[in-house]
Design an enzyme around this catalytic site. Structure first.
Site, PDB file in Angstrom:
ATOM      1  N   SER A   1     -14.951 -16.559  19.550  1.00 10.84           N
ATOM      2  CA  SER A   1     -14.234 -16.646  20.823  1.00 10.84           C
ATOM      3  C   SER A   1     -13.769 -18.059  21.124  1.00 10.84           C
ATOM      4  CB  SER A   1     -15.129 -16.165  21.967  1.00 10.84           C
ATOM      5  OG  SER A   1     -14.493 -16.462  23.197  1.00 10.84           O
TER       6      SER A   1
ATOM      7  N   ARG B   1      -3.650  -5.124  -0.109  1.00  6.47           N
ATOM      8  CA  ARG B   1      -3.694  -6.583   0.004  1.00  6.47           C
ATOM      9  C   ARG B   1      -4.059  -7.297  -1.289  1.00  6.47           C
ATOM     10  NH1 ARG B   1      -0.618  -7.265   4.487  1.00  6.47           N
ATOM     11  NH2 ARG B   1      -1.316  -5.862   6.130  1.00  6.47           N
TER      12      ARG B   1
HETATM   13  C1  FAD Z   1       3.298  -5.697   1.806  1.00  6.87           C
HETATM   14  C2  FAD Z   1       3.135  -5.331   3.267  1.00  6.87           C
HETATM   15  C3  FAD Z   1       4.168  -5.631   4.154  1.00  6.87           C
HETATM   16  C4  FAD Z   1       4.021  -5.313   5.521  1.00  6.87           C
HETATM   17  N1  FAD Z   1       5.027  -5.628   6.406  1.00  6.87           N
HETATM   18  C5  FAD Z   1       4.905  -5.352   7.728  1.00  6.87           C
HETATM   19  C6  FAD Z   1       5.913  -5.684   8.685  1.00  6.87           C
HETATM   20  O1  FAD Z   1       6.951  -6.232   8.338  1.00  6.87           O
HETATM   21  N2  FAD Z   1       5.700  -5.402   9.999  1.00  6.87           N
HETATM   22  C7  FAD Z   1       4.562  -4.760  10.431  1.00  6.87           C
HETATM   23  O2  FAD Z   1       4.439  -4.507  11.638  1.00  6.87           O
HETATM   24  N3  FAD Z   1       3.601  -4.425   9.555  1.00  6.87           N
HETATM   25  C8  FAD Z   1       3.715  -4.701   8.233  1.00  6.87           C
HETATM   26  N4  FAD Z   1       2.714  -4.362   7.349  1.00  6.87           N
HETATM   27  C9  FAD Z   1       1.507  -3.718   7.886  1.00  6.87           C
HETATM   28  C10 FAD Z   1       1.487  -2.204   7.546  1.00  6.87           C
HETATM   29  O3  FAD Z   1       2.581  -1.539   8.159  1.00  6.87           O
HETATM   30  C11 FAD Z   1       0.165  -1.587   8.060  1.00  6.87           C
HETATM   31  O4  FAD Z   1       0.100  -1.736   9.458  1.00  6.87           O
HETATM   32  C12 FAD Z   1      -1.055  -2.235   7.448  1.00  6.87           C
HETATM   33  O5  FAD Z   1      -0.917  -2.369   6.054  1.00  6.87           O
HETATM   34  C13 FAD Z   1      -2.307  -1.412   7.757  1.00  6.87           C
HETATM   35  O6  FAD Z   1      -2.217  -0.212   7.047  1.00  6.87           O
HETATM   36  P1  FAD Z   1      -2.821   1.150   7.610  1.00  6.87           P
HETATM   37  O7  FAD Z   1      -2.247   1.462   8.958  1.00  6.87           O
HETATM   38  O8  FAD Z   1      -2.615   2.189   6.555  1.00  6.87           O
HETATM   39  O9  FAD Z   1      -4.375   0.764   7.697  1.00  6.87           O
HETATM   40  P2  FAD Z   1      -5.493   1.234   8.756  1.00  6.87           P
HETATM   41  O10 FAD Z   1      -5.129   0.779  10.115  1.00  6.87           O
HETATM   42  O11 FAD Z   1      -6.799   0.803   8.187  1.00  6.87           O
HETATM   43  O12 FAD Z   1      -5.407   2.772   8.743  1.00  6.87           O
HETATM   44  C14 FAD Z   1      -5.819   3.520   7.587  1.00  6.87           C
HETATM   45  C15 FAD Z   1      -5.200   4.894   7.705  1.00  6.87           C
HETATM   46  O13 FAD Z   1      -5.750   5.548   8.854  1.00  6.87           O
HETATM   47  C16 FAD Z   1      -4.740   6.294   9.518  1.00  6.87           C
HETATM   48  N5  FAD Z   1      -4.571   5.764  10.887  1.00  6.87           N
HETATM   49  C17 FAD Z   1      -5.228   4.705  11.425  1.00  6.87           C
HETATM   50  N6  FAD Z   1      -4.877   4.525  12.711  1.00  6.87           N
HETATM   51  C18 FAD Z   1      -3.958   5.481  12.970  1.00  6.87           C
HETATM   52  C19 FAD Z   1      -3.191   5.826  14.119  1.00  6.87           C
HETATM   53  N7  FAD Z   1      -3.314   5.168  15.276  1.00  6.87           N
HETATM   54  N8  FAD Z   1      -2.355   6.853  14.046  1.00  6.87           N
HETATM   55  C20 FAD Z   1      -2.208   7.566  12.902  1.00  6.87           C
HETATM   56  N9  FAD Z   1      -2.904   7.293  11.769  1.00  6.87           N
HETATM   57  C21 FAD Z   1      -3.761   6.269  11.816  1.00  6.87           C
HETATM   58  C22 FAD Z   1      -3.475   6.166   8.674  1.00  6.87           C
HETATM   59  O14 FAD Z   1      -3.446   7.226   7.750  1.00  6.87           O
HETATM   60  C23 FAD Z   1      -3.688   4.884   7.938  1.00  6.87           C
HETATM   61  O15 FAD Z   1      -2.964   4.792   6.714  1.00  6.87           O
HETATM   62  C24 FAD Z   1       2.836  -4.669   5.996  1.00  6.87           C
HETATM   63  C25 FAD Z   1       1.813  -4.366   5.077  1.00  6.87           C
HETATM   64  C26 FAD Z   1       1.955  -4.693   3.743  1.00  6.87           C
HETATM   65  C27 FAD Z   1       0.815  -4.377   2.799  1.00  6.87           C
END
Ligand code: FAD
Length: 301
Positions: free
Chosen positions: A122, A223
Site C-alpha cells: 500500500s 505471458r
Molecule cells: C500479447 C497480449 C496483448 C494484449 N493486449 C491488450 C490490449 O491491447 N488491451 C487490453 O485491454 N488488454 C490486452 N491484453 C490483455 C488480455 O486481453 C487479457 O485481459 C489478459 O491476457 C487476461 O486474460 P484472461 O482474461 O483470459 O485471464 P483471466 O482474467 O485470468 O481469466 C481466465 C479466464 O476466465 C474467464 N473469465 C474471467 N473473468 C471473466 C469475466 N468477467 N467474464 C467472462 N469470463 C471471465 C475467461 O474465460 C478467461 O479467459 C493482452 C494480452 C496479451 C497476452
C-alpha cells in the site's frame, strides 16, 4: 535484485526451521520455498506457500481416498490425458502463493489476469522505495516497424545513451519531489496517497499473488509466449522454472499441449489435408485471409 539484509535474514530463518507435515510435499518445490529469484534489475519472484503436487492432480481426478497413485507412469499418462482433453479442474486442486516485486507498468498487464488473489503493497500507507526499472542496454529496443505492439532491434550509440539518461533523470527527479512532498520536516507533508501520483510507471511495487495451477498455466501460456512483452515474459519464465520443479509431469504436459502447441482453424486443417493429399495449396486458393495464411505457413515452417 534488492533484498534488505533484514529481509534476507527472515528468509534464511524460515528455511532453517523445517517442520514435519502430513500434507503432500513436492521435493522440487521445497527447494524453492521462500527464496527470491531475481528478475529485471530490482524485481524478484519467490514462493511463499503451495498446495499439492503431481499426485494431488491424479488424486482429484480419481476422487480417491488415499494418495491415489497407481504408478508413476499411470500418473503421468493421466495428467497428459487431462491436459490434452481440457479436463482442467484437477489442476485447480494445486495452488501457489507468490511474492512478486515488479515495475508498475508490468503490474498493470499482470493484474488483467483476474483469476488470482492479490494483495499489493500500500502506497497510501507506506513510502515507496527509490527503485525504478531501467532497462539493460540490450532490452532498450526500438519500435517494431511490422508490429505496433512490439519491438525491433536494440537502440545503439547516442540514441541509447540519451534514452537511458532521460529514464534515470526523470525517475530521480520524480522521486526527489515525492520525497519532498511527503517530508514532515518543517511542513505538514502531503498525504502519501496523493504524493505518489507523480511517480512514473517504472517504479517497483510488490504483491502477494495466489493462483491455482490451471489459471497459472493460462497466465504462463499468454505471458511466457514470444509475443508477450519482454518485461513480463521474464517473470513468466522465472515462474516456469519453479513450476517445472513443483509439478514436473503437469509442467511437461503443459509444455507439450499448450506452450509448444498451436491452434488451427477448420480452414487451416482443411488446407493441411489438401496439402497432404498432394494438392498445390496457395494463398490464393486457401480460402483464408492473407494474415491467416501467413500465420499458418509460419507454423508449418
Ligand atoms: C500479447 C497480449 C496483448 C494484449 N493486449 C491488450 C490490449 O491491447 N488491451 C487490453 O485491454 N488488454 C490486452 N491484453 C490483455 C488480455 O486481453 C487479457 O485481459 C489478459 O491476457 C487476461 O486474460 P484472461 O482474461 O483470459 O485471464 P483471466 O482474467 O485470468 O481469466 C481466465 C479466464 O476466465 C474467464 N473469465 C474471467 N473473468 C471473466 C469475466 N468477467 N467474464 C467472462 N469470463 C471471465 C475467461 O474465460 C478467461 O479467459 C493482452 C494480452 C496479451 C497476452
Amino acid at each position: 535484485m534488492t533484498l534488505t539484509p533484514e529481509a534476507q535474514a527472515e528468509i534464511d530463518e524460515l528455511r532453517a526451521t523445517p517442520r514435519p507435515t502430513l500434507r503432500a510435499v513436492s521435493e522440487g518445490m521445497e527447494a524453492h520455498l521462500y527464496k527470491a529469484r531475481p528478475v529485471l534489475d530490482h524485481g524478484f519472484v519467490r514462493v511463499i506457500d503451495y498446495m499439492g503436487d503431481d499426485s494431488a492432480i491424479c488424486q482429484a481426478a480419481r476422487v480417491s481416498y488415499g494418495k491415489g497413485t497407481k504408478s508413476v507412469s499411470n500418473d503421468e499418462g493421466l495428467i497428459r490425458y487431462l491436459m490434452r482433453h481440457w479436463h482442467s479442474t484437477p489442476f485447480e486442486m494445486c495452488e501457489v502463493k507468490l511474492h512478486v516485486k515488479l515495475p508498475v507498468f508490468v503490474a498493470r498487464q499482470w493484474i488483467r489476469h483476474r483469476t488470482a488473489n492479490v494483495n499489493e503493497y500500500s502506497a497510501r500507507y507506506s513510502i515507496l522505495d527509490r527503485e525504478f526499472y531501467i532497462p539493460a542496454p540490450e532490452a532498450l529496443a526500438a519500435q517494431s516497424v511490422v508490429n505496433n505492439q512490439g519491438r525491433g532491434e536494440a537502440l545503439t550509440g547516442e540514441e541509447a545513451a540519451r534514452v537511458l539518461d532521460w529514464l534515470k533523470q526523470d525517475s530521480t527527479r520524480a522521486y526527489d519531489h515525492y520525497a519532498e512532498m511527503i517530508s514532515q520536516d518543517g511542513q505538514q507533508g502531503l498525504a502519501r496517497e496523493l504524493a505518489r501520483m507523480n511517480l512514473p510507471a517504472n517504479i517497483y511495487t510488490q504483491w502477494y499473488w495466489k493462483v491455482d495451477l490451471h489459471n497459472l498455466f493460462h497466465f504462463l501460456r499468454l505471458r511466457a509466449d514470444a509475443h508477450a512483452q519482454y518485461e513480463i515474459r521474464v517473470y513468466a519464465d522465472a515462474i516456469c522454472d519453479v513450476v517445472k520443479d513443483w509439478v514436473p509431469f503437469a509442467y511437461r504436459a503443459f509444455e507439450d499441449y499448450r506452450l509448444g502447441a498451436v491452434t488451427m482453424s477448420a480452414q487451416m486443417v482443411d488446407c493441411v489435408r489438401r496439402m497432404l493429399a498432394g494438392e498445390s495449396v496457395t494463398e490464393e486458393n486457401c480460402g483464408m485471409s492473407k494474415r491467416e495464411w501467413r500465420e499458418m505457413m509460419g507454423v508449418l515452417g
